[in-house]
Design a protein around this motif. Structure first.
Motif, PDB file in Angstrom:
ATOM      1  N   ASN A   1     -10.043 -10.854  -0.032  1.00 37.79           N
ATOM      2  CA  ASN A   1     -10.195  -9.489  -0.514  1.00 37.79           C
ATOM      3  C   ASN A   1     -10.702  -8.581   0.605  1.00 37.79           C
ATOM      4  O   ASN A   1     -11.900  -8.423   0.805  1.00 37.79           O
ATOM      5  N   LEU A   2      -9.772  -7.949   1.318  1.00 33.74           N
ATOM      6  CA  LEU A   2     -10.127  -7.062   2.415  1.00 33.74           C
ATOM      7  C   LEU A   2     -10.221  -5.612   1.974  1.00 33.74           C
ATOM      8  O   LEU A   2     -11.114  -4.883   2.399  1.00 33.74           O
ATOM      9  N   ILE A   3      -9.263  -5.193   1.155  1.00 32.85           N
ATOM     10  CA  ILE A   3      -9.257  -3.841   0.601  1.00 32.85           C
ATOM     11  C   ILE A   3      -8.892  -3.938  -0.867  1.00 32.85           C
ATOM     12  O   ILE A   3      -8.279  -4.918  -1.305  1.00 32.85           O
ATOM     13  N   ALA A   4      -9.249  -2.944  -1.654  1.00 33.73           N
ATOM     14  CA  ALA A   4      -8.912  -2.946  -3.074  1.00 33.73           C
ATOM     15  C   ALA A   4      -7.391  -2.900  -3.235  1.00 33.73           C
ATOM     16  O   ALA A   4      -6.717  -2.079  -2.593  1.00 33.73           O
ATOM     17  N   ALA A   5      -6.854  -3.776  -4.053  1.00 27.35           N
ATOM     18  CA  ALA A   5      -5.404  -3.831  -4.255  1.00 27.35           C
ATOM     19  C   ALA A   5      -4.856  -2.480  -4.735  1.00 27.35           C
ATOM     20  O   ALA A   5      -3.736  -2.104  -4.391  1.00 27.35           O
ATOM     21  N   SER A   6      -5.663  -1.743  -5.472  1.00 34.01           N
ATOM     22  CA  SER A   6      -5.225  -0.449  -6.004  1.00 34.01           C
ATOM     23  C   SER A   6      -4.990   0.585  -4.912  1.00 34.01           C
ATOM     24  O   SER A   6      -4.341   1.606  -5.149  1.00 34.01           O
ATOM     25  N   THR A   7      -5.535   0.341  -3.705  1.00 39.04           N
ATOM     26  CA  THR A   7      -5.380   1.306  -2.609  1.00 39.04           C
ATOM     27  C   THR A   7      -4.164   1.025  -1.735  1.00 39.04           C
ATOM     28  O   THR A   7      -3.844   1.833  -0.859  1.00 39.04           O
ATOM     29  N   ILE A   8      -3.488  -0.095  -1.954  1.00 40.05           N
ATOM     30  CA  ILE A   8      -2.353  -0.443  -1.092  1.00 40.05           C
ATOM     31  C   ILE A   8      -1.222   0.594  -1.159  1.00 40.05           C
ATOM     32  O   ILE A   8      -0.654   0.951  -0.124  1.00 40.05           O
ATOM     33  N   PRO A   9      -0.866   1.124  -2.348  1.00 45.06           N
ATOM     34  CA  PRO A   9       0.202   2.141  -2.368  1.00 45.06           C
ATOM     35  C   PRO A   9      -0.130   3.406  -1.573  1.00 45.06           C
ATOM     36  O   PRO A   9       0.768   4.144  -1.188  1.00 45.06           O
ATOM     37  N   THR A  10      -1.396   3.645  -1.317  1.00 50.18           N
ATOM     38  CA  THR A  10      -1.815   4.814  -0.524  1.00 50.18           C
ATOM     39  C   THR A  10      -2.598   4.371   0.717  1.00 50.18           C
ATOM     40  O   THR A  10      -3.541   5.033   1.142  1.00 50.18           O
TER      41      THR A  10
ATOM     42  N   TRP B   1      -2.006   4.406   3.868  1.00 49.99           N
ATOM     43  CA  TRP B   1      -2.053   5.292   5.037  1.00 49.99           C
ATOM     44  C   TRP B   1      -3.074   6.407   4.850  1.00 49.99           C
ATOM     45  O   TRP B   1      -3.701   6.852   5.810  1.00 49.99           O
ATOM     46  N   VAL B   2      -3.262   6.844   3.609  1.00 46.06           N
ATOM     47  CA  VAL B   2      -4.293   7.851   3.333  1.00 46.06           C
ATOM     48  C   VAL B   2      -5.672   7.197   3.286  1.00 46.06           C
ATOM     49  O   VAL B   2      -6.592   7.588   4.012  1.00 46.06           O
ATOM     50  N   ARG B   3      -5.796   6.179   2.423  1.00 44.75           N
ATOM     51  CA  ARG B   3      -7.102   5.614   2.095  1.00 44.75           C
ATOM     52  C   ARG B   3      -7.732   4.815   3.235  1.00 44.75           C
ATOM     53  O   ARG B   3      -8.958   4.703   3.302  1.00 44.75           O
ATOM     54  N   HIS B   4      -6.907   4.265   4.107  1.00 48.24           N
ATOM     55  CA  HIS B   4      -7.466   3.386   5.130  1.00 48.24           C
ATOM     56  C   HIS B   4      -7.105   3.771   6.566  1.00 48.24           C
ATOM     57  O   HIS B   4      -7.972   3.715   7.437  1.00 48.24           O
ATOM     58  N   ILE B   5      -5.855   4.154   6.820  1.00 47.80           N
ATOM     59  CA  ILE B   5      -5.474   4.456   8.198  1.00 47.80           C
ATOM     60  C   ILE B   5      -5.950   5.857   8.598  1.00 47.80           C
ATOM     61  O   ILE B   5      -6.714   6.013   9.562  1.00 47.80           O
ATOM     62  N   ALA B   6      -5.540   6.883   7.867  1.00 46.14           N
ATOM     63  CA  ALA B   6      -6.018   8.240   8.182  1.00 46.14           C
ATOM     64  C   ALA B   6      -7.523   8.348   7.963  1.00 46.14           C
ATOM     65  O   ALA B   6      -8.226   9.020   8.729  1.00 46.14           O
ATOM     66  N   ASP B   7      -8.035   7.686   6.938  1.00 44.64           N
ATOM     67  CA  ASP B   7      -9.471   7.728   6.662  1.00 44.64           C
ATOM     68  C   ASP B   7     -10.267   7.174   7.837  1.00 44.64           C
ATOM     69  O   ASP B   7     -11.343   7.686   8.175  1.00 44.64           O
TER      70      ASP B   7
ATOM     71  N   GLN C   1     -16.848  17.235   5.951  1.00 48.13           N
ATOM     72  CA  GLN C   1     -16.014  16.903   4.802  1.00 48.13           C
ATOM     73  C   GLN C   1     -14.951  15.881   5.199  1.00 48.13           C
ATOM     74  O   GLN C   1     -14.307  16.006   6.229  1.00 48.13           O
ATOM     75  N   SER C   2     -14.771  14.849   4.379  1.00 48.75           N
ATOM     76  CA  SER C   2     -13.695  13.894   4.612  1.00 48.75           C
ATOM     77  C   SER C   2     -12.340  14.571   4.430  1.00 48.75           C
ATOM     78  O   SER C   2     -12.168  15.399   3.530  1.00 48.75           O
ATOM     79  N   ARG C   3     -11.396  14.206   5.283  1.00 48.25           N
ATOM     80  CA  ARG C   3     -10.043  14.744   5.161  1.00 48.25           C
ATOM     81  C   ARG C   3      -9.216  14.007   4.114  1.00 48.25           C
ATOM     82  O   ARG C   3      -8.130  14.455   3.760  1.00 48.25           O
ATOM     83  N   THR C   4      -9.705  12.860   3.644  1.00 51.03           N
ATOM     84  CA  THR C   4      -8.899  12.034   2.749  1.00 51.03           C
ATOM     85  C   THR C   4      -9.426  11.967   1.319  1.00 51.03           C
ATOM     86  O   THR C   4      -8.787  11.392   0.452  1.00 51.03           O
ATOM     87  N   ASP C   5     -10.586  12.562   1.083  1.00 49.81           N
ATOM     88  CA  ASP C   5     -11.180  12.529  -0.254  1.00 49.81           C
ATOM     89  C   ASP C   5     -12.042  13.776  -0.419  1.00 49.81           C
ATOM     90  O   ASP C   5     -13.027  13.951   0.303  1.00 49.81           O
TER      91      ASP C   5
END
Length: 219
Positions: A45-54, A56-62, A195-199
């Motif tokens: 469990n590295l990242i929440a499975a629910s974040t995989i569809p996003t 690039w937003v939730r992890h790469i750009a963040d 401010q975060s750019r992704t949230d």
């Protein structure tokens, strides 16, 4: 400080292009890292499975947005605390030639980090498998921690790596202002909130400097 929110995978890629102008090789490495991260997530469990569809937003750009808060030239060491799956450390390493130290105490995650750095040829990345308090002190130009510890403990453990010119980049989600307000005043003065750019509800604590022994004792 208001900024345009990155709210889609397309927008994430567009922002990366505008902010960093990645080379073809860097894009290839980002794509491969994403693929390796998704594949390994089925094993641990590295990242929440629910974040995989996003992803690039939730992890790469963040992760990449932290690099945008430290655009200083040079080869100063970047220490990423509790790097986990390499967020933000591996993203920073792909987009920047700066030496990166990934600190992670869990063996399986370190095995993953080493496998990624080998496969996509990130020779300027060092993975250290140990708790932070067992790592020898070395000066850091930048200290990041995406999900490491409560703010007071994080600073207390890592201040020995800081110098007067160290940049601190600490995403703290919705609790950034609250956590900052609980710190001693001397610590609070080091930081400002971005401010975060992704949230829209998340914030990043950006700080400069070193906390000395006398400052640590004042509240």
């Amino acid at each position: 400080m208001e900024c345009e929110l990155i709210d889609s995978e397309e927008a994430a890629r567009g922002w990366l292009e505008t902010a960093f102008a990645p080379t073809a090789d860097q894009w290839t490495k980002l794509e491969r890292f994403v693929a390796l991260l998704v594949a390994e997530n089925e094993q641990q469990n590295l990242i929440a499975a629910s974040t995989i569809p996003t992803i690039w937003v939730r992890h790469i750009a963040d992760s990449a947005q932290l690099l945008s808060f430290d655009t200083r030239d040079g080869e100063g060491l970047w220490i990423d605390l509790g790097s986990g799956p390499g967020l933000p450390g591996l993203v920073v390493a792909i987009l920047s030639p700066r030496p990166i130290l990934l600190v992670e105490s869990r063996k399986r995650r370190c095995d993953f980090l080493r496998a990624v750095t080998d496969e996509i040829d990130l020779a300027h990345v060092e993975v250290v498998e140990a708790p932070l308090d067992r790592i020898g002190t070395r000066p850091a130009a930048t200290i990041s921690a995406r999900a490491f510890a409560p703010l007071d403990r994080l600073i207390g453990l890592s201040t020995r790596f800081s110098t007067e010119s160290t940049r601190w980049l600490l995403p703290k989600g919705r609790n950034a202002v609250k956590e900052l307000a609980l710190l001693p005043e001397a610590w609070q003065r080091m930081f400002h909130v971005e401010q975060s750019r992704t949230d829209a509800e998340s914030q990043i604590l950006v700080g400069d400097g070193q906390i000395g022994a006398k400052q640590r004792g004042k509240r």
